[in-house]
Design an enzyme around this catalytic site. Structure first.
Site, PDB file in Angstrom:
ATOM      1  N   HIS A  76       0.950  -1.453   0.135  1.00 32.46           N
ATOM      2  CA  HIS A  76       0.023   0.029   0.087  1.00 32.46           C
ATOM      3  C   HIS A  76       1.143   0.887   0.159  1.00 32.46           C
ATOM      4  O   HIS A  76       1.937   1.203   0.526  1.00 32.46           O
ATOM      5  CB  HIS A  76      -0.755  -0.114   1.341  1.00 32.46           C
ATOM      6  CG  HIS A  76      -0.960   0.387   2.570  1.00 32.46           C
ATOM      7  ND1 HIS A  76       0.042   1.312   3.284  1.00 32.46           N
ATOM      8  CD2 HIS A  76      -0.035  -1.051   3.471  1.00 32.46           C
ATOM      9  CE1 HIS A  76       0.085   0.900   4.590  1.00 32.46           C
ATOM     10  NE2 HIS A  76       0.500  -0.156   4.876  1.00 32.46           N
ATOM     11  N   ASP A  78      -0.494   4.581   0.872  1.00 36.31           N
ATOM     12  CA  ASP A  78      -0.130   5.161   1.719  1.00 36.31           C
ATOM     13  C   ASP A  78       0.249   5.262   3.549  1.00 36.31           C
ATOM     14  O   ASP A  78       0.531   3.970   3.126  1.00 36.31           O
ATOM     15  CB  ASP A  78      -1.712   5.525   2.314  1.00 36.31           C
ATOM     16  CG  ASP A  78      -2.694   4.539   2.402  1.00 36.31           C
ATOM     17  OD1 ASP A  78      -2.149   3.123   2.673  1.00 36.31           O
ATOM     18  OD2 ASP A  78      -3.515   4.686   3.901  1.00 36.31           O
ATOM     19  N   ASP A 138       6.248   1.471   6.240  1.00 38.57           N
ATOM     20  CA  ASP A 138       4.332   0.833   6.366  1.00 38.57           C
ATOM     21  C   ASP A 138       4.125   1.814   5.482  1.00 38.57           C
ATOM     22  O   ASP A 138       3.376   2.841   6.265  1.00 38.57           O
ATOM     23  CB  ASP A 138       3.830   0.590   7.872  1.00 38.57           C
ATOM     24  CG  ASP A 138       2.536   0.073   7.535  1.00 38.57           C
ATOM     25  OD1 ASP A 138       2.177  -0.398   6.996  1.00 38.57           O
ATOM     26  OD2 ASP A 138       2.301   0.266   9.009  1.00 38.57           O
ATOM     27  N   GLU A 172      -4.795   2.022   2.708  1.00 38.43           N
ATOM     28  CA  GLU A 172      -5.396   0.550   3.431  1.00 38.43           C
ATOM     29  C   GLU A 172      -4.828   1.662   4.983  1.00 38.43           C
ATOM     30  O   GLU A 172      -6.072   0.424   6.044  1.00 38.43           O
ATOM     31  CB  GLU A 172      -4.039   0.357   2.883  1.00 38.43           C
ATOM     32  CG  GLU A 172      -3.944  -1.044   3.531  1.00 38.43           C
ATOM     33  CD  GLU A 172      -3.524  -1.927   5.428  1.00 38.43           C
ATOM     34  OE1 GLU A 172      -3.012  -2.230   6.153  1.00 38.43           O
ATOM     35  OE2 GLU A 172      -2.747  -0.041   5.676  1.00 38.43           O
TER      36      GLU A 172
END
Length: 402
Positions: A76, A78, A138, A172
């Site tokens: 992802h 974002d 992340d 996400e």
């Protein structure tokens, strides 16, 4: 391009998602990053790389062996908005000494006293923040690892693999990453999200998840004449929180233990708004948690008057183990790829969710793999470069099992 160079480039993009925006993607920076990724994919030779109208990035690498299945790789774009992600002043710490790392001159430190797992990375290279922002590993570490693995596949046509489907999703972190995912167009038999933590993690269990929004109506009266008349909405909110078990909060739980988390609260005497997330790996326990929240609201309405407290519960995703127990072969394939490269597999539950949680129930079985990142969603976030490099090798081995 090295995976580290890709990662350092990607974290310069402001891609924080915005839960208050109904659009997809929820922030303009995600669309900018999506276009940049599609351009890079085309430069690598991924000719069908594209960004759809919702900001999802798709592409594929043709099979060199049609007998092998189409496998998907997903990450992802974002990052969370709890802390800033810009201005990004990441620092590469080579040959980490195993002790404290000063993040800035203001006393912020990344320390093994707080994060004991750091000690195992002595002698390796870490990327850290300046103590003012998140890092964005992340999940930009996952994106960097996927595209570096794709570059390796394209550069060596002798590698035998099936069609490789690639996707990068928006939003996400606010629970919408799978909402508009084109499973049919993606065309994979199964996929892996590369969105985990320490090297070796393979996860096929997630929480069952729900959100709980609470709206409380109070009654504001001048405090000089408030006796038996005032109804303080904020205090009723505190009362609600006190009815939930204090030991069942994230800071007191681990492993398979579920929790209630108050993520946001605002209000006054007249009105109060609260937002909770509810999590549990066990479906029955999950339903019981929602029931406890509803019982607490009912009790407060009996006490303070009907209509005082309104509760809106919404399920977010379910434990993907319900689906993946029927496809443990793809979990075993990930374990085999790691073992081939000397990486010890770490099987355990995700204390969270991934896009794979929803995608598994949408017909795309999707376990989660490590990225090498740690301490996500905070200023102590970091990533181990050697782990990122090894994950590139793992992904190539996973796609080329022979």
């Amino acid at each position: 391009m090295r995976v580290l160079d890709r990662f350092l480039k990607y974290i310069q993009y402001d891609t924080a998602s915005d839960s208050d925006c109904p659009d997809c993607p929820s922030s303009p920076g995600q669309k900018v990053f999506a276009r940049a990724l599609a351009d890079e994919m085309r430069t690598l030779g991924i000719q069908d790389a594209r960004v759809d109208r919702h900001g999802y990035v798709y592409g594929s690498i043709p099979a060199t062996d049609d007998a092998l299945p189409t496998v998907g790789l997903i990450a992802h774009m974002d990052v969370v908005s709890d802390l800033p992600c810009q201005p990004m002043n990441a620092r590469v710490v080579a040959n980490y000494g195993g002790g404290d790392i000063a993040l800035n001159d203001e006393g912020d430190v990344l320390s093994p006293d707080q994060f004991p797992e750091l000690k195992q990375y002595a002698g390796q290279t870490l990327v850290v923040t300046d103590g003012r922002t998140i890092l964005g590993a992340d999940d930009k570490a996952g994106i960097a690892e996927i595209l570096t693995a794709c570059e390796a596949l394209i550069a060596d046509p002798t590698l035998k693999h099936g069609r490789v489907a690639i996707a990068f999703t928006p939003d996400e972190e606010i629970g919408r990453g799978a909402d508009l995912f084109d499973v049919k167009g993606f065309g994979a038999e199964y996929a892996y999200t590369v969105d985990g933590g320490a090297l070796g993690e393979i996860e096929y269990e997630t929480f069952n998840a729900a959100s709980a929004d609470v709206a409380i109506k109070g009654r504001n009266i001048h405090p000089g004449t408030a006796k038996n008349k005032m109804k303080n909405a904020t205090l009723i909110g505190m009362e609600l929180n006190g009815l939930l078990p204090a030991a069942q909060r994230p800071e007191h739980t681990c492993g398979y233990e579920g929790f209630f988390l108050l993520t946001k609260m605002s209000g006054s005497v007249e009105q109060c708004a609260m937002h909770y997330i509810i999590r549990d790996h066990d479906r029955l326990a999950f339903e019981a948690r929602k029931g406890l929240m509803a019982d607490a609201v009912e009790f407060l309405n009996r006490k303070h008057g009907e209509g005082t407290v309104a509760l809106t519960l919404k399920d977010s995703y379910y434990n993907m183990r319900e689906v993946l127990e029927g496809r443990l072969d793809i979990v075993e394939a990930a374990k085999a790829a790691m073992v081939r490269l000397g990486v010890a597999p770490i099987i355990g539950p995700v204390r969270g969710g991934t896009d794979g949680s929803r995608l598994s129930f949408m017909g795309l079985p999707c376990p989660n793999l490590s990225t090498g990142g740690m301490n996500g969603h905070g200023k102590h976030e970091c990533v181990v470069v050697e782990s990122m490099e090894k994950m590139v090798e793992v992904l190539v081995a996973l796609l080329c099992p022979a």
